[in-house]
Design an enzyme around this catalytic site. Structure first.
Site, PDB file in Angstrom:
ATOM      1  N   GLU A 439     -61.612  -6.814  11.618  1.00 45.95           N
ATOM      2  CA  GLU A 439     -62.657  -7.337  12.389  1.00 45.95           C
ATOM      3  C   GLU A 439     -63.091  -8.368  11.642  1.00 45.95           C
ATOM      4  OE1 GLU A 439     -63.205  -6.279  15.015  1.00 45.95           O
ATOM      5  OE2 GLU A 439     -62.226  -4.087  14.916  1.00 45.95           O
ATOM      6  N   GLY A 440     -61.671  -9.276  11.155  1.00 54.12           N
ATOM      7  CA  GLY A 440     -62.236 -10.568  10.518  1.00 54.12           C
ATOM      8  C   GLY A 440     -62.448 -10.349   9.115  1.00 54.12           C
TER       9      GLY A 440
END
Length: 586
Positions: A439-440
């Site tokens: 998610e980054g």
């Protein structure tokens, strides 16, 4: 494996004594949610997490998920536990009542999600992504798409995934090459490969709805030419019944360091039928609805693992007899004292406790803002959105960093035994490590915080977040604590505003330090606020425990912010000075 017990006393203290959740619900016109209902949901959630999900964690790691003849099987007991989960309505907690969801406040659901993360991170991950998919379809799907898919996604009968990453396109989504070709019937043919797809296939649900980013033939270059599509594993007929299999497949399952029970798939789409979510070429904005929700949920993974590790370390420290305490024999009747009486072990345990409980307070403050965004007036929603946007990279980045740090301390408390498989502590560290990446990555979170949420917004989100924290400070009754909290808050606020004058390169060089400087400062404010509220608690261990842990945090952990602050204005020259060949030894 450490035996997990949901920290209900702390959760209830935060919700009822600190946030004053019933008044919060009253102010939002949600009078149906009262203390009795909140406690009943937490109690039932704890029972499910402790008795059903946690016992599957160790065996799930041992067995892992398997791919055979194109089909994925999850470890024994996982699918049955999921059926119990959806049968009891847990998946529907946050779903819209228009599609048979429960429309609960986030502040009720988030503690349950934390429990599930502590109990079994691999199992929780698939449910988490389904909830994020529900949010994206709810906010951006047209009515026909909602009618066809939302009820089953909200109930959990069908699950959802997020398909962004390609072998050559990770953070830079402008490079993605998956194609979407429009059909005369309003559908699109999706072709391409996606990697790192959690729950890309499993044996839990009769259908899986993949949210896939792809490009239309005439799409603009870069991120402005990305569209979002819902691509089901099984096509849905006009009568809502499942029909033919779609033309997509699982290429392989990744072999991973942790979360082995969750199938992380390579997904291949071969002219698979999909339907547009939102508008053409506006897919990235739609996907960010899902992604930002998932980023906070990943932050909860860090919190969940931290709590599990702390509980394991605390139990072991109380049982492990080793030498005598330096302050004198604490347990003279025994052959040695437990290591619980060693100051250095106390240092580790208190670090775990202070970071975990501080992060829980941050998560519940965030959930409170999510409630306002969901139920508040337009003006309230506007301000809450700013706070949520600012705090999202901090929650994701910092809380997953402390998840790994706290799980590492858990191993350290065990000594050599912590490194051994049978105790289960090493699994917590292996499982937690991914949360800093997906998610980054946390470097991306730090860059997002300082470059977008602070600088590009010109301090507007910062101001909204300061306003929320200032209200907490104003409610502190002990004058000395209030002044201390005020000093921390204003120093952070003033320092943050000074960063607005930096150029883009220096901002990027200060990103990591700013995220941690902000987190330690905010947790300082939260700890002073919690310790003040705890003075009115009827539970003695809460009353004294919060005060003592707060004192530890202020003395030994809060000063970390000063080290991060020292780097904020030092520029990026030292980071960029070495030439590429200077990193080699040739």
């Amino acid at each position: 494996m450490p035996q997990y017990h949901a920290p209900l006393a702390d959760m209830q203290f935060l919700l009822h004594d600190w946030i004053n959740i019933c008044d919060h619900y009253q102010a939002l016109g949600q009078q149906d949610f009262d203390q009795e209902l909140v406690n009943e949901i937490l109690n039932q959630g704890a029972k499910f997490a402790q008795e059903v999900i946690a016992p599957l964690n160790r065996e799930g790691d041992e067995q892992s998920s398997k791919l055979h003849e194109g089909k994925v099987s999850t470890p024994h007991g996982f699918a049955a536990a999921y059926q119990d989960y959806i049968a009891n309505g847990w998946n529907a907690m946050l779903g819209s009542a228009d599609y048979e969801g429960q429309d609960l406040p986030n502040s009720i659901a988030i503690p349950v999600h934390e429990m599930l993360n502590s109990a079994n991170l691999s199992w929780r991950l698939i449910c988490m992504l389904t909830e994020s998919a529900v949010l994206a379809v709810t906010k951006h799907g047209d009515e026909a798409l909602k009618q066809r898919y939302l009820r089953q996604l909200i109930s959990g009968e069908w699950t959802g995934t997020m398909c962004l990453t390609e072998p050559h396109a990770g953070t830079d989504l402008s490079l993605l090459s998956s194609k979407a070709t429009p059909n005369d019937d309003g559908s699109y043919d999706i072709t391409g490969s996606k990697i790192f797809i959690s729950g890309g296939d499993q044996d839990w649900s009769s259908n899986i709805c993949h949210l896939v980013l792809a490009r239309l033939p005439d799409a603009p270059e870069g991120v402005k030419g990305i569209s979002l599509f819902l691509v089901p594993k099984v096509l849905v007929n006009s009568n809502g019944q499942l029909g033919e299999l779609n033309t997509l497949s699982v290429g392989s399952i990744e072999k991973k360091m942790g979360i082995k029970a969750c199938p992380t798939c390579v997904m291949n789409f071969d002219n698979a039928k999909g339907w547009l979510v939102g508008s053409e070429n506006k897919g990235l904005a739609c996907m960010f609805t899902m992604m930002n929700d998932a980023r906070f949920q990943v932050g909860l993974q860090g919190l969940g693992v931290a709590e599990a590790s702390y509980q394991g370390a605390l139990t072991y420290a109380r049982e492990r007899l080793q030498s005598r305490a330096p302050q004198g024999a604490a347990e003279p009747s025994k052959k040695a004292d437990s290591i619980m009486f060693q100051p250095d072990v106390r240092r580790m345990l208190l670090t775990q406790k202070a970071l975990t409980e501080g992060s829980r307070a941050l998560a519940y403050l965030y959930a409170q803002q999510m409630d306002i965004e969901k139920f508040g007036s337009d003006s309230q929603k506007h301000e809450a959105n700013k706070v949520i946007a600012f705090l999202t990279p901090i929650c994701k980045g910092f809380m997953t960093d402390i998840g790994t740090d706290v799980s590492s301390l858990g191993i350290q408390v065990f000594g050599g035994h912590g490194y051994i498989r049978e105790w289960g502590m090493e699994q917590l560290m292996r499982d937690s490590r991914i949360a800093q990446l997906y998610e980054g990555t946390n470097g991306i979170q730090a860059a997002d915080l300082i470059s977008r949420k602070l600088a590009r917004d010109k301090g507007d989100m910062l101001q909204a977040t300061h306003t929320v924290l200032a209200k907490l400070v104003a409610n502190i009754q002990m004058s000395a604590s209030q002044q201390f909290a005020q000093d921390i808050l204003e120093e952070w606020f003033d320092t943050s505003k000074q960063l607005l004058s930096l150029n883009a390169v220096d901002l990027a060089g200060s990103a990591y330090d700013y995220m941690h400087y902000s987190a330690y400062s905010i947790l300082g404010v939260l700890w002073l606020s919690m310790a003040d509220s705890a003075q009115h608690s009827s539970i003695a261990s809460i009353k004294s425990g919060k005060a003592n842990t707060c004192a530890f945090y202020l003395k030994r952990l809060l000063p970390r912010k000063d080290g991060f602050k020292a780097n904020l204005f030092s520029g990026a020259e030292d980071l960029l000075a070495p030439a590429d060949n200077e990193f080699d030894y040739q």
